[in-house]
Design a protein around this motif. Sequence first.
Motif, short mmCIF file in Angstrom:
data_model
loop_
_atom_site.label_atom_id
_atom_site.label_comp_id
_atom_site.label_asym_id
_atom_site.label_seq_id
_atom_site.Cartn_x
_atom_site.Cartn_y
_atom_site.Cartn_z
N PHE A 7 0.88 -1.15 0.02
CA PHE A 7 0.15 0.11 -0.31
C PHE A 7 0.58 1.15 -0.33
O PHE A 7 1.89 1.47 0.72
CB PHE A 7 -0.84 0.03 0.89
CG PHE A 7 -1.77 1.28 1.57
CD1 PHE A 7 -2.90 1.53 0.64
CD2 PHE A 7 -1.54 2.13 2.85
CE1 PHE A 7 -3.38 2.78 0.08
CE2 PHE A 7 -2.93 2.81 2.49
CZ PHE A 7 -3.84 3.73 1.92
N ALA A 10 -0.44 7.47 -1.49
CA ALA A 10 -1.57 8.06 -2.83
C ALA A 10 -0.97 9.85 -3.04
O ALA A 10 -0.65 10.72 -1.19
CB ALA A 10 -2.40 8.28 -2.77
N ASP A 11 -1.51 10.33 -4.09
CA ASP A 11 -1.24 11.42 -4.40
C ASP A 11 -2.40 12.05 -3.76
O ASP A 11 -3.19 11.89 -4.82
CB ASP A 11 -0.80 11.94 -6.21
CG ASP A 11 -0.54 12.97 -6.03
OD1 ASP A 11 -0.93 14.37 -4.94
OD2 ASP A 11 -0.57 13.89 -7.62
N THR A 12 -2.62 12.20 -3.53
CA THR A 12 -3.94 12.89 -2.54
C THR A 12 -4.15 14.90 -2.81
O THR A 12 -5.65 14.90 -2.67
CB THR A 12 -3.74 12.33 -0.88
OG1 THR A 12 -3.11 13.58 -0.47
CG2 THR A 12 -4.04 11.33 -0.19
N LEU A 50 -6.17 7.91 4.47
CA LEU A 50 -6.52 7.34 3.54
C LEU A 50 -6.77 5.77 3.41
O LEU A 50 -6.58 5.13 4.50
CB LEU A 50 -4.89 7.36 3.57
CG LEU A 50 -3.82 7.86 3.29
CD1 LEU A 50 -2.41 7.93 2.71
CD2 LEU A 50 -4.62 9.24 2.04
N VAL A 71 5.78 10.95 -2.32
CA VAL A 71 4.40 10.27 -3.09
C VAL A 71 4.79 9.13 -3.08
O VAL A 71 6.13 8.82 -3.90
CB VAL A 71 3.92 11.25 -3.45
CG1 VAL A 71 2.95 9.77 -4.95
CG2 VAL A 71 3.07 12.43 -2.72
N GLY A 72 4.21 7.50 -3.36
CA GLY A 72 4.78 6.21 -3.71
C GLY A 72 5.56 5.98 -3.56
O GLY A 72 5.50 4.36 -3.66
N LYS A 99 -8.04 -0.02 -7.61
CA LYS A 99 -7.34 0.98 -7.33
C LYS A 99 -7.50 2.31 -6.97
O LYS A 99 -7.10 3.20 -8.10
CB LYS A 99 -6.07 0.85 -8.50
CG LYS A 99 -5.73 -0.90 -8.29
CD LYS A 99 -4.85 -1.13 -9.56
CE LYS A 99 -4.65 -2.46 -10.21
NZ LYS A 99 -3.50 -2.88 -11.28
N LEU A 101 -7.17 4.85 -5.82
CA LEU A 101 -5.62 5.65 -5.07
C LEU A 101 -4.32 5.81 -5.91
O LEU A 101 -4.20 5.34 -6.80
CB LEU A 101 -4.64 5.54 -3.72
CG LEU A 101 -6.21 5.18 -3.07
CD1 LEU A 101 -5.04 4.90 -1.23
CD2 LEU A 101 -7.22 6.53 -2.50
N VAL A 102 -3.89 7.50 -6.60
CA VAL A 102 -3.38 7.13 -7.09
C VAL A 102 -1.32 6.92 -6.62
O VAL A 102 -1.72 7.14 -5.11
CB VAL A 102 -3.03 9.11 -7.38
CG1 VAL A 102 -1.36 9.20 -8.40
CG2 VAL A 102 -4.31 9.00 -8.09
N GLY A 103 -0.83 6.30 -7.03
CA GLY A 103 0.56 6.04 -6.50
C GLY A 103 0.78 4.31 -6.43
O GLY A 103 1.55 3.83 -5.72
N TYR A 104 -0.35 3.90 -7.18
CA TYR A 104 -0.77 2.62 -6.46
C TYR A 104 0.55 1.72 -7.75
O TYR A 104 0.55 2.38 -8.19
CB TYR A 104 -2.17 1.90 -7.16
CG TYR A 104 -1.98 0.57 -7.38
CD1 TYR A 104 -1.05 -0.25 -8.77
CD2 TYR A 104 -2.78 -0.18 -6.35
CE1 TYR A 104 -1.86 -1.68 -8.71
CE2 TYR A 104 -2.56 -1.51 -6.08
CZ TYR A 104 -1.90 -2.03 -7.11
OH TYR A 104 -2.31 -4.14 -7.13
#
Length: 424
Positions: A7, A10-12, A50, A71-72, A99, A101-104
């Motif tokens: 996990f 993510a770029d929130t 998150l 991030v990431g 999926k 969330l960005v950053g997966y």
Amino acid sequence: MPDFKQFLLADTAEGLTEAEILGVRVKPGDEVTVNQIVVEVETAKAAVELPIPWAGRITEVLVEEGQTVEVGAPILTVDVDPGGGSASVNGSAPDEEMKPLVGYGSKTVATKRRVRRGTPVPEPEPARRPEPAQPAPAAKSGYVPLAKPPVRKLAKDLGVDLSTLAGSVDGVITREDVERAAAPAPVVRQPGARERRVPIKGVRKATAQAMVSSAFTAPHVTEFLTVDVTPMMELRERLKKHPSFAGVKLTPLAFAAKAVCLAAKRTPDVNASWDEAAGEIVYKDYVHLGIAAATPRGLVVPKIRDADAMSLPELAVALDGLTTTAREGRTAPEDMVNGTITITNVGVFGVDTGTPIINPGEAAILAFGAIRDTPWVVDGELAVRKVLQLALSFDHRLVDGQQGSQFLADVGALLADPALAITY
């Protein structure tokens, strides 16, 4: 056989590069469900919870409270098939369905450790008499101290580590708990020391970077206008008694917001943006109105989306909700990006006006000053009137002096005589 997934942070929010871990709500061995909140982080814009996109069992916790993570970067490792079957938990395909969330992905990014004394986790404080707090199991994996933002600020000011306390009211740490913890071991400066150092991070860091970027990128011009708003204040008193404003907190700022939206239609340059990379000026046919708000975490500028489409009562309600949410530190990151023009209400602090710095990506910002009883000439005679000062800073690449002056004059005219609104 086990099916492990990482996990990632993510770029929130747009442009987010890192976040600070406020708390991890799970520990190795815990079972989690889809969209369960597992981590809380603090970005440069807000505190964010998150959710995890899979169900399964936590096998590793890879971060700690107070750690700054890019991030990431991986936060947790999850076995999404603890039973050893070929399908993921709850019957979902492990890769294709969850999926959000960005950053997966599987990218590994280095992290930096920072010390943090308190982390804002807004929780309601029950109204019963607190009992003395007991030391918390600080070493327990996944322990997140619960306290309201003002209590966390107090703890930070007094040098109390909230992770060493257990809340006296249903697990929530109170002001009294912090004060008791501080009493036997107050923060003592070294003899002769007259300075203290605070890390530059979070909202303060982001604000500083944005303001420096704006000040040295956009050529600022600021103009000023003094306005007799007695008619506006008289209208406000009448409208407060009107059925359409029942239960609505109608402030002078709501009138300013409406005036800005109306005036922007006549001078669209103030509601545009400069795209350096594309070599274009972008004109917006909508107003996402930013309202600068002072909060315990620093200055934030949440937006009222499509403010130009709102009536005065709707704007008043939106302003009240926006400022309340901001002061409580609950503004979502997505509500603080993509603004088109901003108002900063310096009058709430008793200040007449100032020279505000334009928010990056926007063309103008209006400072709304304090409304004061002031001697004023009306029809050749001296009278006491309600008077305020406006200041408009604008980007001279986008807005010429004539356009900036016209916009400021329009806003002033609408506040001086709200009836003009029907002619716009």
